[in-house]
Design an enzyme around this catalytic site. Structure first.
Site, mmCIF file in Angstrom:
data_model
loop_
_atom_site.group_PDB
_atom_site.id
_atom_site.type_symbol
_atom_site.label_atom_id
_atom_site.label_comp_id
_atom_site.label_asym_id
_atom_site.label_seq_id
_atom_site.Cartn_x
_atom_site.Cartn_y
_atom_site.Cartn_z
ATOM 1 N N ASP A 207 0.831 -1.236 0.150
ATOM 2 C CA ASP A 207 0.143 -0.100 0.013
ATOM 3 C C ASP A 207 0.960 1.391 -0.051
ATOM 4 O O ASP A 207 1.854 1.247 0.306
ATOM 5 C CB ASP A 207 -0.753 -0.165 1.150
ATOM 6 C CG ASP A 207 -0.244 -0.091 2.523
ATOM 7 O OD1 ASP A 207 0.841 -0.910 2.709
ATOM 8 O OD2 ASP A 207 -0.618 0.601 3.610
ATOM 9 N N GLU B 40 -0.742 -1.873 5.180
ATOM 10 C CA GLU B 40 -0.075 -1.897 6.331
ATOM 11 C C GLU B 40 0.163 -0.369 7.099
ATOM 12 O O GLU B 40 0.280 -0.401 8.093
ATOM 13 C CB GLU B 40 1.646 -2.014 5.889
ATOM 14 C CG GLU B 40 2.664 -2.244 7.000
ATOM 15 C CD GLU B 40 3.174 -1.075 7.542
ATOM 16 O OE1 GLU B 40 3.210 -0.960 8.900
ATOM 17 O OE2 GLU B 40 3.284 0.046 6.952
ATOM 18 N N GLU B 41 -0.296 0.328 6.268
ATOM 19 C CA GLU B 41 -0.132 1.834 6.724
ATOM 20 C C GLU B 41 -1.458 2.032 7.651
ATOM 21 O O GLU B 41 -1.489 3.207 8.239
ATOM 22 C CB GLU B 41 0.002 3.023 5.722
ATOM 23 C CG GLU B 41 1.060 2.865 4.722
ATOM 24 C CD GLU B 41 2.604 3.433 5.594
ATOM 25 O OE1 GLU B 41 2.247 3.845 6.703
ATOM 26 O OE2 GLU B 41 3.467 3.427 4.880
ATOM 27 N N ARG C 264 18.396 -7.044 14.354
ATOM 28 C CA ARG C 264 18.617 -7.494 15.727
ATOM 29 C C ARG C 264 17.644 -8.620 16.051
ATOM 30 O O ARG C 264 16.687 -8.503 15.566
ATOM 31 C CB ARG C 264 18.466 -6.244 16.599
ATOM 32 C CG ARG C 264 17.147 -5.695 16.910
ATOM 33 C CD ARG C 264 17.107 -4.377 17.481
ATOM 34 N NE ARG C 264 17.836 -4.294 18.943
ATOM 35 C CZ ARG C 264 17.408 -4.466 20.003
ATOM 36 N NH1 ARG C 264 16.263 -5.359 19.922
ATOM 37 N NH2 ARG C 264 18.154 -4.600 21.105
ATOM 38 N N HIS D 91 7.573 8.692 4.595
ATOM 39 C CA HIS D 91 6.382 9.661 4.719
ATOM 40 C C HIS D 91 6.537 11.129 4.311
ATOM 41 O O HIS D 91 5.573 11.866 4.459
ATOM 42 C CB HIS D 91 5.402 9.454 5.867
ATOM 43 C CG HIS D 91 5.169 8.178 6.403
ATOM 44 N ND1 HIS D 91 4.172 7.724 6.982
ATOM 45 C CD2 HIS D 91 5.742 6.840 5.787
ATOM 46 C CE1 HIS D 91 3.984 6.281 7.332
ATOM 47 N NE2 HIS D 91 5.004 5.840 6.485
HETATM 48 NI NI NI Z 1 6.239 1.291 5.584
#
Ligand code: NI
Length: 413
Positions: free
Chosen positions: A91, A149-150, A189, A376
């Site tokens: 997305d 996902e956003e 990590r 963003h």
């Molecule tokens: Ni992202």
């Protein structure tokens, strides 16, 4: 299920790299196509069509329309074995692109400003490569192309739709192109990588009145201001100082005029933390603090608190597998960045709650080419050289996973 000892499959790093390099112009072309036609969460129709057409052309079995626009592809190796999933999000964001590039967004007000176009292209190229090298792994690779996902989040509905089953996924990996790291580095990590995301909205109701006659009013701004200050004491005084957490009030709307006491104030904010033991804690504390302050002033309140994503927590074994692969791909001792946590959130966390796995950051900034705007940002763009590196890490992880199967000991599969 993996009972026959596997002869280690010969990985030919030079061959893998040469083949991915040969594919690179196409990977860039796919990424740029996706960049030109960005779509918001759960509306990734063109994107899903594009992905599906490619998979179809390569003879890869896949299912579309999962959680509206998601896709799951399955690539079995020539020998049986465990199942490794690779997840990519598809997305874009509601941002007007300000880049002047030939592949700039053709959808007004929508932009791939986080690099998910790159994630989709990397996953596609990985699928393309693996479909041509099914004899190089003993097991099954599942590619999960995820919507939204956003926000509001496509991972959870995809899990609910059964994407981790049939065949059951043993481990999952995924990456995020990362402009906070330079090209040629990998941030990885074990343990927590990204934070839990919780959100709150609160309306404080007082009593409006004349700005010069406060004694007959209950000033919602005075109450709200105390709430904002007091909320900061949760991190400062209630959270173990060894742990990390953030409480941010990002919105505070109240009032209409200089001489009017505001009857209502609206506050909205977000909470972040790594340690899952704090689940529920911040919501309770925020409620108590607002309640106490409102009570002290005779105001009332309405609080809405919700948990969006849990923290992204990497499995030690899968993280060290990716790390050892990435060390060979980046080829510099300083290329691995182990201290790369962020308080940003990601719904990859829902997958990682279900199966062991690892999410990592692939450095994509290139200062000398002006490719260093943060995610963003309307001028966000990344160095496309990272695309090939992402594919190489995934492909080599697949081979390593099926050779070493780092989770065999506890998955019992
Ligand atoms: Ni992202």
């Amino acid at each position: 299920m993996v009972s026959t000892p596997l002869t280690p499959l010969s990985t030919h790093p030079a061959r893998i790299r040469a083949e991915i390099q040969a594919l690179h112009p196409q990977i860039v072309e796919w990424r740029r196509h996706l960049h030109q036609w960005p779509e918001l969460g759960f509306r990734e129709q063109l994107t899903a069509e594009f992905v599906s057409q490619k998979l179809q052309a390569w003879g890869i079995e896949h299912q579309t329309g999962i959680a509206r626009t998601g896709i799951v592809a399955v690539i079995p190796g020539t020998r049986p074995g465990p199942v490794l999933a690779i997840r990519a999000d598809m997305d874009a964001l509601p941002i007007q692109e300000e880049n002047d590039v030939p592949y700039r967004s053709q959808h007004d007000g929508v932009m791939h400003a986080c690099g998910h176009d790159g994630h989709t292209a990397i996953a596609l190229a990985t699928a393309c490569y693996l479909s041509q090298h099914r004899d190089s792994f003993a097991g099954t690779v599942k590619l999960i192309f995820q919507p939204a996902e956003e926000g509001p989040g496509g991972a959870k509905p995809m899990i609910e739709a059964g994407v981790l089953n049939n065949p059951d996924v043993d481990a999952i990996i995924g990456l995020h192109l990362w402009n906070f790291l330079p090209l040629g580095t990998v941030g990885i990590r074990s343990g927590p990588l990204m934070a839990a995301v919780e959100l709150f909205d609160c309306t404080i109701s007082g009593k409006g009145g004349h700005g010069a006659i406060p004694q007959h009013s209950i000033d919602s701004i005075v109450v709200g201001a105390q709430v904002v200050s007091a909320l900061q004491t949760i991190v400062a005084r209630n959270v173990d100082p060894i742990e990390s957490a953030v409480v941010t009030v990002g919105k505070f709307h109240a009032g209409t005029a200089n001489n009017v006491i505001a009857a209502n104030a609206r506050l909205s904010g977000t909470v972040r933390y790594f340690n899952p033991q704090y689940e529920g804690f911040f919501g309770d504390r925020i409620q108590q603090i607002i309640q106490g302050i409102c009570q002290a002033h005779g105001a009332s309140f309405d609080l809405e608190y919700r948990s969006l994503y849990p923290p992204v927590i990497n499995d030690d074994r899968i993280a060290s597998m990716i790390r050892s692969v990435a060390e060979h791909v980046v080829e510099t001792p300083t290329g691995i960045v182990p201290q790369c946590q962020t308080m940003g959130g990601e719904d990859m966390s829902f997958f990682l709650q279900q199966v062991p796995g690892c999410y990592f950051f692939l450095g994509s900034a290139n200062l000398s080419r002006g490719l260093s705007f943060p995610h963003h940002h309307p001028q966000f763009d990344f160095d496309e050289t990272a695309l090939g590196m992402g594919v190489e890490i995934f492909v080599r992880c697949v081979e390593k996973f099926f050779n070493d199967n780092p989770i065999r000991s506890y998955s019992g599969r």
